[in-house]
Scaffold this motif. Structure first.
Motif, PDB file in Angstrom:
ATOM      1  N   TRP A  14     -14.352  -9.623   5.699  1.00 55.23           N
ATOM      2  CA  TRP A  14     -14.015 -10.928   5.147  1.00 55.23           C
ATOM      3  C   TRP A  14     -12.543 -11.193   5.382  1.00 55.23           C
ATOM      4  CZ3 TRP A  14     -16.615 -15.057   4.074  1.00 55.23           C
ATOM      5  CH2 TRP A  14     -16.040 -16.090   3.309  1.00 55.23           C
ATOM      6  N   VAL A  15     -12.236 -12.312   6.043  1.00 54.01           N
ATOM      7  CA  VAL A  15     -10.859 -12.709   6.307  1.00 54.01           C
ATOM      8  C   VAL A  15     -10.601 -13.998   5.543  1.00 54.01           C
ATOM      9  CG1 VAL A  15      -9.175 -13.328   8.067  1.00 54.01           C
ATOM     10  CG2 VAL A  15     -10.972 -11.675   8.604  1.00 54.01           C
ATOM     11  N   GLY A  16      -9.687 -13.958   4.601  1.00 55.05           N
ATOM     12  CA  GLY A  16      -9.426 -15.145   3.790  1.00 55.05           C
ATOM     13  C   GLY A  16      -9.495 -14.816   2.316  1.00 55.05           C
ATOM     14  N   GLY A  17      -9.533 -15.823   1.478  1.00 55.96           N
ATOM     15  CA  GLY A  17      -9.477 -15.639   0.030  1.00 55.96           C
ATOM     16  C   GLY A  17     -10.758 -15.074  -0.557  1.00 55.96           C
ATOM     17  N   ASP A  18     -11.213 -15.671  -1.654  1.00 59.86           N
ATOM     18  CA  ASP A  18     -12.386 -15.159  -2.361  1.00 59.86           C
ATOM     19  C   ASP A  18     -13.667 -15.462  -1.601  1.00 59.86           C
ATOM     20  OD1 ASP A  18     -10.524 -14.533  -4.250  1.00 59.86           O
ATOM     21  OD2 ASP A  18     -11.189 -16.015  -5.731  1.00 59.86           O
ATOM     22  N   LEU A  19     -14.669 -14.626  -1.838  1.00 60.40           N
ATOM     23  CA  LEU A  19     -15.997 -14.902  -1.301  1.00 60.40           C
ATOM     24  C   LEU A  19     -16.553 -16.164  -1.944  1.00 60.40           C
ATOM     25  CD1 LEU A  19     -17.693 -11.368  -1.467  1.00 60.40           C
ATOM     26  CD2 LEU A  19     -16.689 -12.465   0.550  1.00 60.40           C
ATOM     27  N   GLY A  20     -17.301 -16.944  -1.172  1.00 64.96           N
ATOM     28  CA  GLY A  20     -18.018 -18.071  -1.727  1.00 64.96           C
ATOM     29  C   GLY A  20     -19.310 -17.619  -2.375  1.00 64.96           C
ATOM     30  N   TRP A  21     -20.005 -18.543  -3.029  1.00 66.43           N
ATOM     31  CA  TRP A  21     -21.241 -18.166  -3.727  1.00 66.43           C
ATOM     32  C   TRP A  21     -22.300 -17.653  -2.753  1.00 66.43           C
ATOM     33  CZ3 TRP A  21     -25.944 -20.171  -2.556  1.00 66.43           C
ATOM     34  CH2 TRP A  21     -26.004 -21.414  -1.904  1.00 66.43           C
ATOM     35  N   LEU A  39     -17.319  -3.751   2.220  1.00 64.56           N
ATOM     36  CA  LEU A  39     -16.641  -4.992   2.605  1.00 64.56           C
ATOM     37  C   LEU A  39     -15.239  -4.634   3.055  1.00 64.56           C
ATOM     38  CD1 LEU A  39     -16.525  -8.101   2.773  1.00 64.56           C
ATOM     39  CD2 LEU A  39     -15.748  -8.109   0.397  1.00 64.56           C
ATOM     40  N   TYR A  40     -14.972  -4.764   4.344  1.00 60.82           N
ATOM     41  CA  TYR A  40     -13.638  -4.550   4.877  1.00 60.82           C
ATOM     42  C   TYR A  40     -12.820  -5.830   4.717  1.00 60.82           C
ATOM     43  CZ  TYR A  40     -15.190  -0.189   7.137  1.00 60.82           C
ATOM     44  OH  TYR A  40     -15.650   1.081   7.387  1.00 60.82           O
ATOM     45  N   HIS A  41     -11.536  -5.670   4.480  1.00 59.27           N
ATOM     46  CA  HIS A  41     -10.683  -6.843   4.271  1.00 59.27           C
ATOM     47  C   HIS A  41      -9.247  -6.502   4.641  1.00 59.27           C
ATOM     48  CE1 HIS A  41      -8.875  -5.210   0.469  1.00 59.27           C
ATOM     49  NE2 HIS A  41      -9.975  -4.482   0.537  1.00 59.27           N
ATOM     50  N   TYR A  42      -8.501  -7.521   5.064  1.00 54.64           N
ATOM     51  CA  TYR A  42      -7.077  -7.373   5.379  1.00 54.64           C
ATOM     52  C   TYR A  42      -6.200  -7.819   4.215  1.00 54.64           C
ATOM     53  CZ  TYR A  42      -8.430  -6.569  10.238  1.00 54.64           C
ATOM     54  OH  TYR A  42      -8.973  -6.045  11.384  1.00 54.64           O
ATOM     55  N   ASP A  43      -6.684  -8.782   3.455  1.00 51.09           N
ATOM     56  CA  ASP A  43      -5.943  -9.335   2.329  1.00 51.09           C
ATOM     57  C   ASP A  43      -6.795  -9.217   1.071  1.00 51.09           C
ATOM     58  OD1 ASP A  43      -3.674 -10.346   3.906  1.00 51.09           O
ATOM     59  OD2 ASP A  43      -5.180 -11.712   4.756  1.00 51.09           O
ATOM     60  N   PRO A  44      -6.193  -9.392  -0.100  1.00 52.01           N
ATOM     61  CA  PRO A  44      -6.971  -9.330  -1.338  1.00 52.01           C
ATOM     62  C   PRO A  44      -8.133 -10.323  -1.308  1.00 52.01           C
ATOM     63  CG  PRO A  44      -4.623  -9.314  -1.832  1.00 52.01           C
ATOM     64  CD  PRO A  44      -4.741  -9.590  -0.370  1.00 52.01           C
ATOM     65  N   VAL A  45      -9.263  -9.912  -1.865  1.00 56.25           N
ATOM     66  CA  VAL A  45     -10.457 -10.750  -1.878  1.00 56.25           C
ATOM     67  C   VAL A  45     -11.109 -10.669  -3.254  1.00 56.25           C
ATOM     68  CG1 VAL A  45     -11.816  -8.857  -0.864  1.00 56.25           C
ATOM     69  CG2 VAL A  45     -12.701 -11.181  -0.783  1.00 56.25           C
ATOM     70  N   GLY A  46     -11.543 -11.800  -3.770  1.00 51.64           N
ATOM     71  CA  GLY A  46     -12.189 -11.847  -5.074  1.00 51.64           C
ATOM     72  C   GLY A  46     -13.643 -12.269  -4.978  1.00 51.64           C
ATOM     73  N   ALA A  57      -9.439  -3.019   6.199  1.00 51.48           N
ATOM     74  CA  ALA A  57      -9.921  -3.220   7.567  1.00 51.48           C
ATOM     75  C   ALA A  57      -9.007  -2.580   8.604  1.00 51.48           C
ATOM     76  CB  ALA A  57     -10.073  -4.709   7.850  1.00 51.48           C
ATOM     77  N   ARG A  58      -7.743  -2.353   8.243  1.00 56.96           N
ATOM     78  CA  ARG A  58      -6.802  -1.756   9.194  1.00 56.96           C
ATOM     79  C   ARG A  58      -7.202  -0.326   9.550  1.00 56.96           C
ATOM     80  NH1 ARG A  58      -4.449  -4.731   5.488  1.00 56.96           N
ATOM     81  NH2 ARG A  58      -3.152  -6.512   6.117  1.00 56.96           N
ATOM     82  N   SER A  59      -8.053   0.282   8.747  1.00 55.92           N
ATOM     83  CA  SER A  59      -8.531   1.626   9.066  1.00 55.92           C
ATOM     84  C   SER A  59      -9.447   1.618  10.287  1.00 55.92           C
ATOM     85  CB  SER A  59      -9.276   2.219   7.869  1.00 55.92           C
ATOM     86  OG  SER A  59     -10.462   1.479   7.576  1.00 55.92           O
ATOM     87  N   ILE A  60      -9.963   0.436  10.635  1.00 57.23           N
ATOM     88  CA  ILE A  60     -10.825   0.282  11.807  1.00 57.23           C
ATOM     89  C   ILE A  60     -10.090  -0.413  12.942  1.00 57.23           C
ATOM     90  CG2 ILE A  60     -12.962  -0.763  12.693  1.00 57.23           C
ATOM     91  CD1 ILE A  60     -13.486   1.546  10.772  1.00 57.23           C
TER      92      ILE A  60
END
Length: 266
Positions: A14-21, A39-46, A57-60
């Motif tokens: 997921w790239v971006g802010g919070d997950l949508g519904w 869920l891999y991510h580069y920035d905080p995700v809610g 995600a940087r681990s990949i």
């Protein structure tokens, strides 16, 4: 797969802010199926469902800054999933996949599926084993910027060949946004003969994107596309943006899944 063998991990980005519904609902369906999901991510995700493991995600794959600034999350995800195939034994899933039954590779370690009408082998669900010739071809293309992809039209090949090699990682995206997406996967699997591993459409991608609205239809219409072999449903969220802003009608496929998973709808 023996009954006592743990289910393989499925992973997404997921790239971006919070997950949508919709993404929240899809990830919850894997938790409900008791399949480990990352869920891999580069920035905080809610708005991440309980039971989903978060990983950096940087681990990949850590993308160059110009790639992030000048392209789109979809292009980054197309690259990320190939690195994931090479470095792990996890199954890639897009964030708009609903799990009907746990996903498992075949005995040779493959899990990919044809889109309806066998137009392309889609990369929305993907497991290629480390010995895959198609994976080797795709990774060679990713890493060697001098290569011009044979799966794009000659006019696009010519345009890309005129760009400086050092700028080509970004130029590839601007030549064709999905340049390392389904067309690339289909070409490479066919070239190596590994397309024989692709599941029939009813297994992973039953409903064509042209008919994806039926998933929101309270009067049905999606059932005829599925079978007792169906393991997942691709929601094609990129063509359903308007549905994310509208009330979900009771009795529809989406409403029934939300009720089953006890996920609130907007």
């Amino acid at each position: 797969m023996p009954h006592n063998t743990p289910l393989p991990t499925v992973s997404t980005l997921w790239v971006g802010g919070d997950l949508g519904w919709m993404e929240h609902l899809c990830l919850t369906s894997f938790v409900y199926a008791k399949q480990p999901i990352v869920l891999y991510h580069y920035d905080p995700v809610g708005n991440v469902p309980e039971g989903v493991e978060l990983r950096d995600a940087r681990s990949i794959f850590e993308p160059p800054k110009d790639l992030v600034a000048q392209t789109a999350p979809s292009y980054l995800a197309d690259m990320f999933r190939l690195h994931l195939m090479q470095q792990t034994d996890e199954i890639w899933v897009d964030t708009d996949i609903i799990c009907h039954a746990p996903l498992m590779p075949n005995e040779d370690g493959f899990l990919v599926g044809w889109s309806p009408w066998h137009g392309e082998i889609n990369n929305c669900i993907m497991r290629l084993p480390t010995g895959s010739g198609a994976l080797e071809m795709l990774m060679t293309f990713l890493n060697d910027l001098s290569r011009i992809p044979p799966w794009i039209r000659p006019m696009m090949q010519q345009r890309l060949s005129k760009t400086p090699v050092e700028t080509r990682m970004v130029a590839r995206y601007h030549t064709l946004r999905t340049i390392i997406g389904p067309k690339a996967l289909t070409y490479c699997l066919k070239d190596t003969g590994e397309d024989r591993h692709a599941c029939e459409p009813d297994v992973l991608l039953p409903v064509p994107w042209q008919y994806a609205d039926v998933l929101f239809n309270p009067y049905g219409g999606w059932e005829g596309w599925t079978s007792d072999q169906t393991r997942s449903m691709h929601l094609w969220s990129n063509v359903l943006r308007h549905h994310k802003k509208q009330p979900v009608q009771p009795g529809s496929y989406m409403a029934n899944w939300a009720k089953k998973l006890d996920v609130p709808l907007p």
